[in-house]
Write an enzyme that holds these catalytic residues in place. Structure first.
Site, mmCIF file in Angstrom:
data_model
loop_
_atom_site.group_PDB
_atom_site.id
_atom_site.type_symbol
_atom_site.label_atom_id
_atom_site.label_comp_id
_atom_site.label_asym_id
_atom_site.label_seq_id
_atom_site.Cartn_x
_atom_site.Cartn_y
_atom_site.Cartn_z
ATOM 1 N N ASP A 8 -6.604 -7.205 4.240
ATOM 2 C CA ASP A 8 -6.486 -6.910 3.035
ATOM 3 C C ASP A 8 -8.451 -7.899 3.484
ATOM 4 O O ASP A 8 -7.978 -9.358 4.090
ATOM 5 C CB ASP A 8 -6.335 -6.178 2.212
ATOM 6 C CG ASP A 8 -6.937 -6.182 0.997
ATOM 7 O OD1 ASP A 8 -7.987 -4.992 1.145
ATOM 8 O OD2 ASP A 8 -6.521 -6.702 0.344
ATOM 9 N N SER A 9 -9.221 -7.548 2.960
ATOM 10 C CA SER A 9 -9.745 -8.801 2.203
ATOM 11 C C SER A 9 -9.375 -9.342 1.133
ATOM 12 O O SER A 9 -9.678 -10.821 1.090
ATOM 13 C CB SER A 9 -10.978 -8.067 1.245
ATOM 14 O OG SER A 9 -10.422 -7.333 0.065
ATOM 15 N N TYR A 40 -14.717 -7.053 -0.976
ATOM 16 C CA TYR A 40 -15.800 -6.709 -0.225
ATOM 17 C C TYR A 40 -16.421 -5.645 -0.312
ATOM 18 O O TYR A 40 -17.319 -4.082 -0.958
ATOM 19 C CB TYR A 40 -14.322 -6.303 0.710
ATOM 20 C CG TYR A 40 -14.439 -6.935 2.201
ATOM 21 C CD1 TYR A 40 -14.264 -8.443 2.242
ATOM 22 C CD2 TYR A 40 -13.610 -5.932 3.335
ATOM 23 C CE1 TYR A 40 -14.120 -9.238 3.122
ATOM 24 C CE2 TYR A 40 -13.456 -7.009 4.731
ATOM 25 C CZ TYR A 40 -13.844 -8.914 4.441
ATOM 26 O OH TYR A 40 -12.885 -9.247 5.231
ATOM 27 N N GLY A 41 -16.074 -4.866 -2.092
ATOM 28 C CA GLY A 41 -15.964 -3.924 -2.701
ATOM 29 C C GLY A 41 -17.951 -3.453 -3.352
ATOM 30 O O GLY A 41 -17.984 -2.503 -2.813
ATOM 31 N N CYS A 71 -6.644 -1.585 3.055
ATOM 32 C CA CYS A 71 -7.713 -2.057 1.794
ATOM 33 C C CYS A 71 -8.965 -0.563 2.556
ATOM 34 O O CYS A 71 -8.966 -0.360 3.490
ATOM 35 C CB CYS A 71 -9.090 -3.061 2.963
ATOM 36 S SG CYS A 71 -10.420 -3.290 1.802
ATOM 37 N N ASN A 72 -8.766 -0.113 1.404
ATOM 38 C CA ASN A 72 -9.884 1.318 1.115
ATOM 39 C C ASN A 72 -10.937 1.717 1.327
ATOM 40 O O ASN A 72 -11.609 2.427 2.152
ATOM 41 C CB ASN A 72 -9.134 2.619 -0.432
ATOM 42 C CG ASN A 72 -8.350 2.899 -0.584
ATOM 43 O OD1 ASN A 72 -7.848 3.636 -0.119
ATOM 44 N ND2 ASN A 72 -7.490 1.362 -1.165
ATOM 45 N N THR A 73 -11.687 -0.047 1.125
ATOM 46 C CA THR A 73 -12.801 -0.155 1.043
ATOM 47 C C THR A 73 -13.825 -0.628 3.078
ATOM 48 O O THR A 73 -13.732 0.119 2.928
ATOM 49 C CB THR A 73 -13.337 -1.832 0.487
ATOM 50 O OG1 THR A 73 -12.837 -1.170 -0.722
ATOM 51 C CG2 THR A 73 -15.164 -2.144 0.493
ATOM 52 N N GLU A 156 -7.725 -10.439 -8.233
ATOM 53 C CA GLU A 156 -8.136 -12.023 -6.787
ATOM 54 C C GLU A 156 -7.465 -12.842 -8.510
ATOM 55 O O GLU A 156 -7.262 -13.899 -7.370
ATOM 56 C CB GLU A 156 -9.540 -11.453 -6.306
ATOM 57 C CG GLU A 156 -9.042 -10.588 -5.348
ATOM 58 C CD GLU A 156 -8.652 -11.263 -3.978
ATOM 59 O OE1 GLU A 156 -8.900 -12.202 -3.393
ATOM 60 O OE2 GLU A 156 -7.291 -10.134 -3.482
ATOM 61 N N CYS A 190 -7.745 1.975 -4.448
ATOM 62 C CA CYS A 190 -7.823 0.105 -3.829
ATOM 63 C C CYS A 190 -6.039 0.141 -3.779
ATOM 64 O O CYS A 190 -5.856 -0.003 -4.474
ATOM 65 C CB CYS A 190 -8.703 -0.134 -5.227
ATOM 66 S SG CYS A 190 -9.372 -1.811 -4.601
ATOM 67 N N THR A 191 -5.771 -1.164 -3.290
ATOM 68 C CA THR A 191 -4.673 -1.618 -2.546
ATOM 69 C C THR A 191 -4.791 -2.687 -3.345
ATOM 70 O O THR A 191 -3.541 -3.629 -4.054
ATOM 71 C CB THR A 191 -4.522 -2.185 -1.412
ATOM 72 O OG1 THR A 191 -5.438 -3.040 -0.835
ATOM 73 C CG2 THR A 191 -4.540 -1.159 -0.333
ATOM 74 N N HIS A 192 -5.287 -3.393 -4.475
ATOM 75 C CA HIS A 192 -5.587 -4.055 -5.378
ATOM 76 C C HIS A 192 -4.647 -4.035 -6.900
ATOM 77 O O HIS A 192 -4.179 -4.083 -7.951
ATOM 78 C CB HIS A 192 -6.738 -4.636 -6.102
ATOM 79 C CG HIS A 192 -6.968 -5.893 -4.878
ATOM 80 N ND1 HIS A 192 -7.205 -5.338 -3.745
ATOM 81 C CD2 HIS A 192 -7.091 -7.534 -4.810
ATOM 82 C CE1 HIS A 192 -7.715 -7.357 -2.936
ATOM 83 N NE2 HIS A 192 -7.663 -7.922 -3.730
#
Ligand code: DGL
Length: 272
Positions: A8-9, A40-41, A71-73, A156, A190-192
Site C-alpha cells: 500500500d502507499s 498516492y491518491g 490499495c485501490n489507487t 496517515e 480506499c483501504t485507509h
C-alpha cells in the site's frame, strides 16, 4: 519457495492485511508501505504506476511471488499495466492481484436498491475503475463516486479520531447522498477509510450499509489459492511477518500497532 507480498502507499493496506492474516494465518507475509511518498491518491496515472511498479519489484526481490495491491489507487491506476506489460516480460509465473475486482464481485449481494456509492481517493474515483467494473458485471446497478481527498491525510497523520475529521467526513457523506438519495450501500473504496468507520457511521442515515473490503479481499485470496494449487504449493507457511517502510520505522511501528492491535518490528527500505 515464496512469500506473499502486501503493498500500500502507506498504512491503509494494514486494514486488508489484518483480515488476510485472520483468514490465512499460516502463510508468510511481507508488508511494504511507501509512506515516504504517500498519499498516492492525488498523483497522476504515470506516477502511481511508476511508484507501484517499483514497490512490486522490491517485493519480488524480497522473495515474494504473489503480491496483493492492498490499495485501490494502485489497483485502479497500475494493476492492469503491471499484469499485462511487466509480468509477462519479467516472469509469467509471478502474480499481482488488486482489491477492486473482489470488492465489485460482492456488490450485487449487498445492495437491495441497486444504487451504490463509492468513496475513494481522487485517483480511484477519476479513473472510473469501479464504475467500469460494476457496469461490466452488474449493468443494472447505478454507481455514484465521491472523491474524499482529505481522508487519507487524516489517517496517515493520525488525526482520524480528531474533531477536525468530523467536518470532512460529514461533507462527503452528505454530498454523495445528495447526488443519489436511493443509495443503500457505501463502499469504502480506499483501504485507509475503515479507520474512519465510526465517524462515518455517526453521520449515516439509518438503512445505509457501510462496506469495508478487508474480509472480502481475504476471502477472495483464500479462494484464489484453492483454485491455483500451482501457486499455493510454492508459498511458505511458517506464519512469519515482515514490515517494510520507506519512511521512519518508529512512526510506522507506532501507527501499525493502532491498525493491527499488536506491536511489530519494522525495517526501512529505499525503493526507486
Ligand atoms: N490506501 C490507498 C487506497 O486504497 C490510498 C491511498 C493514497 O495513498 O492516497 O486507495
Amino acid at each position: 519457495m515464496a512469500t506473499i507480498g502486501i503493498f500500500d502507499s502507506g498504512y491503509g493496506g494494514l486494514t486488508i492485511f489484518n483480515k488476510i492474516q485472520d483468514t490465512l494465518p499460516q502463510y508468510d507475509y511481507i508488508y511494504l508501505g511507501d509512506n515516504a511518498r504517500a498519499p498516492y491518491g492525488t498523483r497522476s496515472f504515470e506516477v502511481v504506476y511508476r511508484f507501484t511498479r517499483q514497490a512490486v519489484m522490491r517485493l519480488f526481490e524480497e522473495g515474494c511471488r504473489l503480491v496483493i495491491l492492498a490499495c485501490n489507487t494502485a489497483s485502479a491506476k497500475a494493476l492492469r499495466n503491471i499484469q499485462q506489460k511487466d509480468l509477462p516480460l519479467l516472469d509469467p509465473s509471478l502474480r499481482v492481484l488488486g482489491v477492486i475486482r473482489p470488492t465489485v464481485e460482492a456488490i450485487d449481494r449487498i445492495s437491495r436498491t441497486k444504487h451504490i456509492g463509492i468513496l475513494g481517493t481522487t485517483g480511484t474515483i477519476s479513473s472510473q475503475s469501479y464504475t467500469i467494473e460494476i457496469n461490466h458485471l452488474f449493468p443494472h446497478i447505478t454507481v455514484t463516486g465521491e472523491a474524499c481527498p482529505m481522508w487519507v491525510p487524516l489517517v496517515e497523520n493520525n488525526e482520524f479520531t480528531s474533531p477536525g475529521a468530523d467536518y470532512f467526513v460529514k461533507k462527503h457523506i452528505e454530498h454523495i447522498l445528495s447526488l443519489d438519495p436511493a443509495i443503500d450501500t457505501l463502499i469504502l473504496g480506499c483501504t485507509h477509510y475503515p479507520l474512519l468507520s465510526d465517524k462515518i457511521k455517526a453521520v449515516l442515515p439509518p438503512g445505509i450499509t457501510l462496506f469495508a473490503q478487508g474480509e472480502r479481499v481475504a476471502e477472495s485470496l483464500a479462494d484464489y489459492l484453492l483454485r491455483h494449487p500451482e501457486i499455493n504449493e510454492r508459498l511458505t507457511q511458517k506464519a512469519s511477518r515482515r514490515f517494510l517502510t520507506t519512511e521512519s520505522v518508529d512512526k510506522f511501528a507506532e501507527t501499525a500497532s493502532v491498525f493491527l492491535h499488536q506491536s511489530v518490528d519494522v525495517e526501512h527500505v529505499s525503493i526507486h
